[in-house]
Design a protein around this motif. Sequence first.
Motif, mmCIF file in Angstrom:
data_model
loop_
_atom_site.group_PDB
_atom_site.id
_atom_site.type_symbol
_atom_site.label_atom_id
_atom_site.label_comp_id
_atom_site.label_asym_id
_atom_site.label_seq_id
_atom_site.Cartn_x
_atom_site.Cartn_y
_atom_site.Cartn_z
ATOM 1 N N PHE A 1 42.928 42.842 44.811
ATOM 2 C CA PHE A 1 41.654 42.667 43.975
ATOM 3 C C PHE A 1 40.608 41.888 44.593
ATOM 4 O O PHE A 1 39.333 42.389 44.575
ATOM 5 C CB PHE A 1 41.998 41.973 42.727
ATOM 6 C CG PHE A 1 42.504 43.189 41.529
ATOM 7 C CD1 PHE A 1 41.887 43.909 40.963
ATOM 8 C CD2 PHE A 1 43.836 42.930 41.008
ATOM 9 C CE1 PHE A 1 42.187 44.817 40.099
ATOM 10 C CE2 PHE A 1 44.234 43.706 40.053
ATOM 11 C CZ PHE A 1 43.328 44.562 39.569
ATOM 12 N N LEU B 1 39.934 41.586 47.850
ATOM 13 C CA LEU B 1 39.471 42.047 49.064
ATOM 14 C C LEU B 1 38.422 43.337 48.357
ATOM 15 O O LEU B 1 37.382 43.451 48.920
ATOM 16 C CB LEU B 1 40.541 43.047 49.981
ATOM 17 C CG LEU B 1 41.434 41.876 50.682
ATOM 18 C CD1 LEU B 1 42.674 42.807 51.297
ATOM 19 C CD2 LEU B 1 40.427 41.475 51.742
ATOM 20 N N GLN B 2 38.629 44.055 47.356
ATOM 21 C CA GLN B 2 38.217 45.043 46.557
ATOM 22 C C GLN B 2 36.856 44.362 46.179
ATOM 23 O O GLN B 2 35.743 45.071 46.277
ATOM 24 C CB GLN B 2 38.702 45.829 45.458
ATOM 25 C CG GLN B 2 40.288 46.469 46.180
ATOM 26 C CD GLN B 2 39.580 47.841 46.709
ATOM 27 O OE1 GLN B 2 38.390 48.068 47.241
ATOM 28 N NE2 GLN B 2 40.502 49.132 46.640
ATOM 29 N N ALA C 1 34.255 43.565 48.882
ATOM 30 C CA ALA C 1 33.612 44.593 49.535
ATOM 31 C C ALA C 1 32.930 45.161 48.264
ATOM 32 O O ALA C 1 31.490 45.573 48.701
ATOM 33 C CB ALA C 1 34.627 45.899 49.642
ATOM 34 N N LEU C 2 32.911 45.076 47.019
ATOM 35 C CA LEU C 2 32.113 45.582 46.118
ATOM 36 C C LEU C 2 30.884 44.734 45.868
ATOM 37 O O LEU C 2 29.788 45.370 45.765
ATOM 38 C CB LEU C 2 32.955 45.505 44.489
ATOM 39 C CG LEU C 2 32.012 46.344 43.403
ATOM 40 C CD1 LEU C 2 31.410 47.544 43.767
ATOM 41 C CD2 LEU C 2 32.972 46.099 42.305
ATOM 42 N N GLU D 1 28.419 45.753 48.514
ATOM 43 C CA GLU D 1 27.971 47.043 48.118
ATOM 44 C C GLU D 1 26.842 46.785 47.271
ATOM 45 O O GLU D 1 25.808 47.592 47.258
ATOM 46 C CB GLU D 1 28.858 48.017 47.638
ATOM 47 C CG GLU D 1 29.798 48.753 48.726
ATOM 48 C CD GLU D 1 30.674 49.989 48.085
ATOM 49 O OE1 GLU D 1 30.753 50.698 48.958
ATOM 50 O OE2 GLU D 1 30.951 50.020 46.790
ATOM 51 N N ARG E 1 25.567 50.118 44.618
ATOM 52 C CA ARG E 1 26.835 50.551 43.721
ATOM 53 C C ARG E 1 26.269 49.919 42.267
ATOM 54 O O ARG E 1 25.497 48.488 42.547
ATOM 55 C CB ARG E 1 27.902 49.683 44.109
ATOM 56 C CG ARG E 1 29.227 50.158 43.622
ATOM 57 C CD ARG E 1 29.499 51.472 43.984
ATOM 58 N NE ARG E 1 29.878 51.958 45.276
ATOM 59 C CZ ARG E 1 30.093 53.302 45.656
ATOM 60 N NH1 ARG E 1 29.551 54.098 44.887
ATOM 61 N NH2 ARG E 1 30.639 53.386 46.789
ATOM 62 N N PRO E 2 26.615 50.273 41.112
ATOM 63 C CA PRO E 2 26.105 49.669 40.051
ATOM 64 C C PRO E 2 26.984 48.503 39.649
ATOM 65 O O PRO E 2 28.050 48.505 40.206
ATOM 66 C CB PRO E 2 26.208 50.674 38.900
ATOM 67 C CG PRO E 2 27.236 51.601 39.448
ATOM 68 C CD PRO E 2 27.140 51.562 40.945
ATOM 69 N N SER F 1 28.422 47.515 37.161
ATOM 70 C CA SER F 1 29.299 47.863 35.830
ATOM 71 C C SER F 1 30.775 48.062 36.681
ATOM 72 O O SER F 1 31.734 47.889 35.675
ATOM 73 C CB SER F 1 28.950 49.436 35.266
ATOM 74 O OG SER F 1 28.741 50.546 36.019
ATOM 75 N N VAL F 2 30.939 48.604 37.692
ATOM 76 C CA VAL F 2 32.277 48.350 38.160
ATOM 77 C C VAL F 2 32.953 47.161 38.099
ATOM 78 O O VAL F 2 34.080 47.061 38.211
ATOM 79 C CB VAL F 2 32.173 49.568 39.470
ATOM 80 C CG1 VAL F 2 33.715 49.492 40.319
ATOM 81 C CG2 VAL F 2 31.458 50.381 39.775
ATOM 82 N N ALA G 1 32.905 44.603 36.149
ATOM 83 C CA ALA G 1 33.424 44.090 35.275
ATOM 84 C C ALA G 1 34.898 44.705 35.001
ATOM 85 O O ALA G 1 35.830 44.053 34.540
ATOM 86 C CB ALA G 1 32.443 44.480 33.890
ATOM 87 N N ALA G 2 35.117 46.264 35.297
ATOM 88 C CA ALA G 2 36.228 46.730 35.298
ATOM 89 C C ALA G 2 37.167 46.195 36.117
ATOM 90 O O ALA G 2 38.326 46.095 35.982
ATOM 91 C CB ALA G 2 36.098 48.297 35.637
ATOM 92 N N LEU G 3 36.949 45.761 37.510
ATOM 93 C CA LEU G 3 37.697 45.199 38.397
ATOM 94 C C LEU G 3 38.192 43.739 38.141
ATOM 95 O O LEU G 3 39.189 43.575 38.340
ATOM 96 C CB LEU G 3 36.842 45.249 39.746
ATOM 97 C CG LEU G 3 37.616 45.058 41.105
ATOM 98 C CD1 LEU G 3 37.247 46.022 41.899
ATOM 99 C CD2 LEU G 3 37.681 43.883 41.486
ATOM 100 N N GLU H 1 38.727 42.682 35.189
ATOM 101 C CA GLU H 1 39.640 42.568 34.262
ATOM 102 C C GLU H 1 41.054 42.534 34.595
ATOM 103 O O GLU H 1 41.975 41.380 34.313
ATOM 104 C CB GLU H 1 39.662 43.937 33.416
ATOM 105 C CG GLU H 1 40.008 43.793 31.906
ATOM 106 C CD GLU H 1 39.399 44.807 31.044
ATOM 107 O OE1 GLU H 1 40.272 45.256 30.213
ATOM 108 O OE2 GLU H 1 38.077 45.029 31.291
#
Lengths: 362, 200
Positions: free
Chosen positions: A157, A159-160, A163-164, A167, A173-174, A176-177, A179-181, A183
């Motif tokens: 998580f 690392l992702q 990276a996000l 981005e 990248r918006p 909004s992603v 918040a999903a991550l 969680e």
Amino acid sequence: MRLSQLELRDFRNYVREEVEPGPGMNIFSGDNGQGKSNLLEAAAWLAVGRSPRRAREADAVRHGASGFLVRAVGQGLAGRMVREMSFRSEGGRRLTQDGKCLRQVRDLLGGMRVVHFSPDDLFLVGGGPERRRRFLDLMIAQVSVGYVGALTAYHRFLLQRNALLKEIRQHRRPVSVLAALEEGMAREGARVTAERARVLEAAGKLAETAYRQVSGGREELGISYAPSAADEEALRVGLERRRGEELARGTSLVGPHRDEVRITLNGRPARLYGSQGQMRSAALSLRLAERRWMCERTGEEPVMLLDDLSSELDPGRRGAILRLLAGTAQVFLTCTDPGELPREPEEARYFRVEEGTVHRER
Amino acid sequence: MSSPYALPIARLIDELCKLPGVGPKTGQRLAFHLLHRRPEDARSLAQAILDATEQIGTCSVCQNLTDTDPCAICRDSARDGSVICVVEEPRDLAAMERTGEYRGRYHVLQGAISPMDGVGPEELRIRELLSRVQGGGVREVILATNTDVEGETTAMYLARVLKPFQVSVTRIARGLPVGGDLDYADQVTLARALEGRREV
């Protein structure tokens, strides 16, 4: 867990050597650079899949050879087992237990438990917080597969998310992603923190007791866990609150990867105020606590790998530690001069290490 | 480095090595295997590859791979169009179909959110899913993405973007494999199964 055989082929400075340790104290002596530490490294590497020196496999291949093999035969609660690690320059690493391939870290941990102490452990107390987190992680991972699962997921998580963040900063990248991550990340992260805190609560007390024994009760060691976020809710809120700062820096600033293990001596941070000797004693106490805790959790003694204990401690403290371990765990101990050790471990086996060969003495 | 093989063989090996999981040694082995077979076998393999790549496209409704548009499942009037099961890959759909238990429709995202690999919502077939839901007639969306970090993030993202619509969003349960002994299950699975327990 007791090892009855340790075999090394083309590993470090060993061409081909086989050692038959006894069930109790095993003392390996020799001058510096003869290969004493390499024996302990091999055993620890087999147990946790990683070199305690953080070496890569290719670094451990004997000069001129194309690969290495290390093998241990052991007897644990689950019965007899054979562990083998082979490495070929082309073809990579292969770890097996009783012929079965151990592919993931989670398959490998716990089958053969060890506690490895080395002069490098000074940094466990005096070094950066990641050293203490790694200590705690490896200790828990050796008894809990569930912890390995949570820790692996959390790191993924992380690392992702990093990276996000990069981005998003580059407007690709918006938000909004994110918040999903977060969680899932908060859930796994909270699990890691909770387990570490719970374990350190118990192991910290054991370390404090061990320190009293090692130091003769003159000083008080204090150990506590300082999480960057106490629980899932706090972690979620923290992640959200520091988002701006994190976006600017492109890295995550809250979570178990920022937690700290606090070590104090007489109430003051050991890292800043401890003497070399005190820090060494504190590090050794942590290792002794690791052993006790594993023992309590699993009902089985881990193999104690104590590298260069004599240069670390004065004779009094050395004696105290050896008495503590005598008659219980299997111990591999290295030193330059066995004469420095107290004579009481009578059933001890003595080995002389010279230029990559091991001879049993007496 | 020049190849020790005649050019057509070298080219064949080269092409085979581009396939996933095929290294130089396997490539050679496959190439010689093909050369030893009858010419019509080789032709039939080549034709199968061409047919598949030329005739297969994505279904304009569910985004699954198909040779007709819409695909057989989307055309099947016996299926319940008010339930959409969202999966990552066509092979996940195939796995779901093999159960024979599911009679609703599907949506194939063709991946999962993974910023490390440069994959975000825009790279997936999420827009298509939203317009299907927006189009009406959908009662439930089942999120059947993987339980790994990427699958979980994708599910959480979908749950968020589906919130404004009047549909119920569910996530498949994760837990013990059927027929598995409790004392044999790995601890991670067991811990998760415990978390996902429900009243009986």
